[in-house]
Scaffold this active site. Structure first.
Site, PDB file in Angstrom:
ATOM      1  N   LYS A 188      34.646  56.362  25.525  1.00  0.00           N
ATOM      2  CA  LYS A 188      33.227  56.972  25.397  1.00  0.00           C
ATOM      3  C   LYS A 188      32.893  57.689  26.655  1.00  0.00           C
ATOM      4  O   LYS A 188      31.983  58.351  26.562  1.00  0.00           O
ATOM      5  CB  LYS A 188      32.392  55.958  25.054  1.00  0.00           C
ATOM      6  CG  LYS A 188      31.662  55.064  26.200  1.00  0.00           C
ATOM      7  CD  LYS A 188      30.509  53.989  25.569  1.00  0.00           C
ATOM      8  CE  LYS A 188      30.224  52.993  26.422  1.00  0.00           C
ATOM      9  NZ  LYS A 188      29.723  51.973  25.869  1.00  0.00           N
ATOM     10  N   LEU A 211      38.282  58.707  30.978  1.00  0.00           N
ATOM     11  CA  LEU A 211      39.335  57.928  31.077  1.00  0.00           C
ATOM     12  C   LEU A 211      39.594  57.463  32.376  1.00  0.00           C
ATOM     13  O   LEU A 211      39.552  58.018  33.201  1.00  0.00           O
ATOM     14  CB  LEU A 211      40.796  59.052  30.987  1.00  0.00           C
ATOM     15  CG  LEU A 211      41.329  59.265  29.699  1.00  0.00           C
ATOM     16  CD1 LEU A 211      42.297  60.325  29.550  1.00  0.00           C
ATOM     17  CD2 LEU A 211      41.703  58.000  28.892  1.00  0.00           C
ATOM     18  N   GLY A 259      31.738  37.193  46.148  1.00  0.00           N
ATOM     19  CA  GLY A 259      33.062  37.067  45.350  1.00  0.00           C
ATOM     20  C   GLY A 259      33.533  38.338  46.052  1.00  0.00           C
ATOM     21  O   GLY A 259      32.897  38.948  46.999  1.00  0.00           O
ATOM     22  N   VAL A 306      18.883  32.474  45.421  1.00  0.00           N
ATOM     23  CA  VAL A 306      17.885  33.528  45.610  1.00  0.00           C
ATOM     24  C   VAL A 306      16.827  33.073  44.758  1.00  0.00           C
ATOM     25  O   VAL A 306      16.992  32.763  43.455  1.00  0.00           O
ATOM     26  CB  VAL A 306      18.319  35.075  45.333  1.00  0.00           C
ATOM     27  CG1 VAL A 306      17.178  35.869  45.105  1.00  0.00           C
ATOM     28  CG2 VAL A 306      19.189  35.676  46.179  1.00  0.00           C
ATOM     29  N   GLY A 360      28.408  38.879  39.010  1.00  0.00           N
ATOM     30  CA  GLY A 360      29.198  38.746  37.851  1.00  0.00           C
ATOM     31  C   GLY A 360      29.168  39.891  36.976  1.00  0.00           C
ATOM     32  O   GLY A 360      28.498  40.632  37.200  1.00  0.00           O
ATOM     33  N   ARG A 361      29.906  39.887  35.887  1.00  0.00           N
ATOM     34  CA  ARG A 361      30.019  40.952  35.067  1.00  0.00           C
ATOM     35  C   ARG A 361      29.833  40.460  33.372  1.00  0.00           C
ATOM     36  O   ARG A 361      30.226  39.340  33.192  1.00  0.00           O
ATOM     37  CB  ARG A 361      31.386  41.575  35.225  1.00  0.00           C
ATOM     38  CG  ARG A 361      31.226  42.322  36.615  1.00  0.00           C
ATOM     39  CD  ARG A 361      32.695  43.243  36.836  1.00  0.00           C
ATOM     40  NE  ARG A 361      32.587  44.212  36.059  1.00  0.00           N
ATOM     41  CZ  ARG A 361      32.140  45.616  36.308  1.00  0.00           C
ATOM     42  NH1 ARG A 361      31.309  45.499  37.466  1.00  0.00           N
ATOM     43  NH2 ARG A 361      32.477  46.539  35.839  1.00  0.00           N
ATOM     44  N   HIS A 416      63.285  42.285  60.535  1.00  0.00           N
ATOM     45  CA  HIS A 416      62.540  42.160  61.785  1.00  0.00           C
ATOM     46  C   HIS A 416      62.313  43.274  62.532  1.00  0.00           C
ATOM     47  O   HIS A 416      63.215  44.041  62.538  1.00  0.00           O
ATOM     48  CB  HIS A 416      63.166  41.092  62.604  1.00  0.00           C
ATOM     49  CG  HIS A 416      62.623  40.637  63.959  1.00  0.00           C
ATOM     50  ND1 HIS A 416      61.381  39.738  63.819  1.00  0.00           N
ATOM     51  CD2 HIS A 416      62.755  41.201  65.123  1.00  0.00           C
ATOM     52  CE1 HIS A 416      60.863  39.985  65.013  1.00  0.00           C
ATOM     53  NE2 HIS A 416      61.696  40.387  65.907  1.00  0.00           N
TER      54      HIS A 416
END
Lengths: 451, 461
Positions: free
Chosen positions: B37, B40, B179, B234, B267-268, B440
């Site tokens: 929508k 891409l 986060g 908060v 958060g989502r 190394h």
């Protein structure tokens, strides 16, 4: 050279066979693989085939005759050969007879089935055919000729067969492909990788595959918080298996009686003052009474089988003894014929042996009935699980002071409950009740126990 | 774009979950249509991972430039132009977007632009046009979820996308949520001169990472001038013309502060509304689509992957799931998606990366473990790079040596964690990690040494 045909071992449990019918007679030529006789084994009637070709020179076992496995029943060879007069006799193994079963079959007998179709390959004592060169080679290299398949004429082992066999022995076993964690886990839990099918990419054995094997093997349920897992000892594993088997295959029913034990208590008092009988316990008295009651009720001293109810001749009463890790049931053989004094000595010995975990093989075999006594733990009544293949088990509980009604009056008496768990395929309610009635009579008038 | 033909797979959502599934399905011979929508590449390419990564790179470059003297260089009048920084970021995004369009063409995936809804078990509608497909994949992703009492306004109260689109470096910023997104944005903007304060509700930042590592990270953030308050909630946000007044409860007591902007990174939420899922019986929980371990919704041939199904909201998770969903549809079932073996990282300074279980998680599940450490202070390469802060921490199962978790704080942590990811996928033990030869001097040697340390056999420690 004349070859002997011996009674073949046609089933894994077969010890002797009966020649039912000869299909060939002396003078007939038989070919290897041809059926030459019909033999009855312990499981069914079976066909017997010839292991080599030749002329039947002598038939040594008549129709209807039963012979042990390995004994010569015929001689095959070339016409005109001499046959030894004394045929080879099978080495009889001394079978220890723990019980003498008397078969009693129900009225309608179903004859054993004749096996048709492919006959299991008989395994007679093998005559190994190998070329002289192969025999030499085998001896040199220490190869076991009986394990090698021959590809020469008539199954003869050739030198090439021996070479192939030895080469296969040396070939390195293909290592199972497994992840490092799977390998480490298998080692830690003593699981064989070769027994596991890998489900990882390319058939690799993963940690999950090893865990599945462990669960399959041990049916482990991980301990949750607050739980502790005690591993099953060998004894408990066996008990677990047998008890589950018993409970799920034998239709149990239970009958309880109350036995007034005042006379037994008095008897025991007397015995403690009698030299030679001081050690007689309540359980010993119960064992003797049980044995005598079994004598009167032979159907309780029995086993269920598909062919019929097997009535046992001997009365071998097992006494359940609690030991660390489980339960063990040593047997007092011919309990009905032993005096109380002897029973008491034997039972004490067996108890000591149970605690030490050391029994002679005969002491645990051949039981025909079991008595389980929880009286010393103040158990009022319990229902025991039948010890297969027996038909019943008696659960004896504690002797309690209880009020009973006698002559319309309430008096105190020493009362003990006993419950018989019985196999309903062998016994029904009436038979169980009669057994218990007899047991009760014996215990309520125990003078008969002193014989 | 024929409406009369039936596709093998219709993908709803052109983010990394959706397009990975589409490409994989196409490789397996399926005819695929993909409906997007917006743009891409979805969030990751356009407003999430890639843009943040571009900003983080420029931030780390700026930090290094400011240490030039340490490495023997003299500099004069170093400065930065944030809009140029943003232009560069746009350039990267544009390049990747073009590349993605080429990939779609190469794999013969029909791309449709518009809003989609599921209208039947084998039918979707894109802008009203009905498309038939044997399988449907829902990969519509997620969006920032604001605070109910302080919705995003794109000016003072910002989502991470809005912060990036702000186009400037604010003088001060409060980050609500400790986060990965909150910490990365805190790092970028603090580097470019913003005074940042992080407020986290739980008792530590990045709670899913091993505590030893997050404690060290907190100290490092504070050393950079970023204030970190944990166990703090908060209680009020009041934006006005010039600033935002924020009050929060902290262990030290109630705090009242004032800041230029607030980033809400708490958060989502799943983009599962208005897809017609309820009509087909596709179940959701708190908005996230419910699926089984094959990513199947339990309805028809409808699958779902990525942020929209919840779990770890990571781009590589969406991509891995998309690929496996396509394979499952084609009948090839690997069954190899293990949520305990997903690596993740945070591009803070120093960076942090993690895979598997933390030490605390192992202990609370009653596992017997062995732990190996190797500090970068003992690494020759790290010294040369001038980044000695941090360590590699390896956790193994005591009996078998199975690798249960790895947590790294230090230079290139995000790259280093992939070695452990491979080791865990192969079910290797610490033995293999210790014995595979690492060149190394590299940072990767620290992994070899930490693995040796499990048995107390590190060489350089």
């Amino acid at each position: 050279m004349a070859e002997e045909i011996v009674m073949p071992k046609l089933t894994d449990t077969m010890e002797e066979g009966k020649v039912l019918r000869w299909l060939k007679k002396e003078g007939d030529y038989i070919r290897k693989g041809e059926i030459i006789a019909e033999v009855e084994t312990d499981k069914a009637e079976m066909e017997m085939e010839a292991f080599s070709s030749g002329t039947v020179l002598r038939i040594l076992a008549g129709e209807g005759q039963t012979l042990p496995v390995g004994q010569t029943i015929a001689v095959v060879g070339e016409v005109g050969e001499r046959v030894e007069e004394k045929p080879r006799e099978a080495v009889r193994e001394k079978a220890k007879v723990a019980e003498a079963p008397v078969r009693e079959v129900p009225a309608r007998e179903t004859p054993p089935r004749i096996v048709e179709g492919p006959v299991p390959i008989p395994t007679p004592p093998k005559v190994i055919k190998a070329s002289p060169a192969a025999k030499r080679l085998a001896q040199e290299r220490g190869a076991d000729l009986s394990r090698i398949e021959g590809t020469g004429p008539e199954g003869r082992i050739l030198t090439t067969d021996i070479e192939k066999y030895l080469a296969a022995l040396k070939a390195p076993k293909k290592e199972a492909s497994a992840t490092a964690v799977a390998r480490a886990l298998a080692e830690a839990k003593k699981v064989k990788l070769e027994e596991i099918e890998g489900t990882g990419i390319g058939g690799k054995i993963t940690k999950e595959d090893v865990e599945a094997k462990i669960h399959e093997r041990e049916e482990v349920i991980p301990a949750a918080a607050g739980e502790k897992i005690v591993e099953l000892s060998k004894m408990r594993q066996t008990i677990a298996r047998r008890m589950a088997e018993s409970k799920t295959t034998i239709p149990h029913f239970y009958t309880t009686v109350e036995i007034v034990m005042d006379e037994v208590v008095k008897l025991r008092e007397r015995l403690t003052k009698t030299p030679g009988q001081e050690e007689v316990t309540f359980n010993d008295i119960v064992l003797k009474a049980t044995a005598l009651a079994l004598r009167k009720n032979p159907e309780v001293n029995a086993s269920y089988s598909e062919q019929g109810i097997i009535l046992k001749e001997e009365i071998n009463v097992g006494m359940a003894v609690a030991v660390e890790g489980g339960l063990i049931v040593p047997v007092i053989a011919n309990c009905d014929r032993l005096s109380l004094a002897v029973i008491s000595t034997k039972s004490r010995e067996l108890r000591e042996k149970a605690e030490a975990g050391r029994f002679s093989p005969g002491e645990l075999l051949g039981g025909t009935f079991t008595v389980s006594n929880m009286g010393m733990l103040q158990v009022e009544n319990f229902l025991a699980i039948i010890n297969p293949p027996q038909a019943a088990i008696l659960a004896v509980s504690t002797i309690k002071d209880e009020p009973v009604v006698r002559g319309g009056k309430v008096v105190a008496a020493k009362v003990m409950k006993a419950t018989l768990s019985a196999d309903h395929r062998v016994l029904d309610g009436v038979k169980a009740a009669i057994f218990l009635r007899d047991l009760r009579n014996l215990l309520e008038s125990p003078q008969s126990l002193l014989q | 774009m024929k409406s009369d033909q039936k596709y093998d797979l219709a993908v709803v959502g052109g983010g990394i979950g959706g397009y990975s599934a589409a490409i994989r399905a196409s490789q397996l011979g399926m005819k695929v249509v993909l409906a997007e929508k917006k743009k891409l590449g979805g969030v990751c390419l356009n407003t999430g991972c890639i843009p943040s990564r571009a900003l983080l790179k420029m931030a780390s470059f700026w930090r290094l430039l400011n240490r030039a003297e340490e490495f023997g260089f003299s500099t004069n009048g170093l400065g930065f132009d944030f809009s140029a920084v943003l232009a560069k970021k746009d350039e990267v995004v544009e390049k990747l977007y073009s590349g993605l369009k080429v990939l779609m063409k190469k794999n013969r995936i029909q791309v449709m632009s518009g809003r989609s809804a599921l209208v039947g078990l084998e039918k979707i509608a894109v802008n009203g046009e009905e498309i038939e497909a044997e399988h449907i994949l829902i990969a519509t992703g997620s969006r920032s979820r604001g605070l109910p009492f302080a919705p995003f306004d794109g000016n003072r109260i910002l989502s991470s996308r809005q912060l990036i689109e702000l186009g400037r470096v604010p003088r001060s910023m409060m980050v609500i949520g400790g986060g990965p997104i909150g910490l990365e944005m805190a790092t970028v903007f603090s580097t470019f001169g913003c005074k940042v304060t992080v407020v986290e509700m739980l008792d530590r930042i990045a709670y899913y990472i091993d505590e030893e590592i997050t404690n060290a990270l907190t100290r490092a953030l504070k050393a950079q001038g970023i204030d970190v308050y944990t166990s703090s909630k908060v209680s009020g946000i009041a934006p006005d013309e010039k600033k935002v007044a924020v009050s929060f409860e902290s262990p030290q007591g109630p705090m009242d502060t004032s800041t230029e902007v607030v980033l809400v990174a708490t958060g989502r939420a799943a983009n599962s509304e208005e897809l017609g899922l309820e009509n087909l019986g596709v179940r959701t929980e708190k908005g996230f689509v419910s699926v089984d371990e094959r990513f199947h919704t339990g309805v028809g041939n409808i699958y779902a992957v990525g942020d929209v199904i919840g779990g770890k909201l990571l781009a590589h998770v969406a991509s891995a799931q998309g690929i496996r969903a396509a394979e499952n549809m084609a009948g090839i079932e690997y069954g190899d998606f293990d949520p305990n073996k997903i690596p993740g990282f945070i591009d803070t300074e120093p960076p942090v990366a993690s895979i598997g279980l933390s030490e605390e998680a192992c202990k609370s599940s009653g596992k017997e473990i062995k732990v190996g450490h190797f500090p970068f202070a003992a690494s020759g390469r790290a010294l040369v790079e001038g980044s000695q802060k941090g360590q590699v921490k390896l956790i193994t199962e005591a009996e078998t040596g199975e690798i249960l978790g790895a947590h790294i704080m230090g230079p290139e942590a995000a790259e280093l964690i992939s070695e452990v990811s491979l080791a865990m996928y192969l079910e290797s033990t610490c033995e293999e990690l210790a014995r595979a030869i690492h060149p190394h001097p590299t940072l990767a040697e620290a992994i070899e040494e930490a693995a040796r340390d499990i048995k107390g056999q590190a060489i350089h420690k």
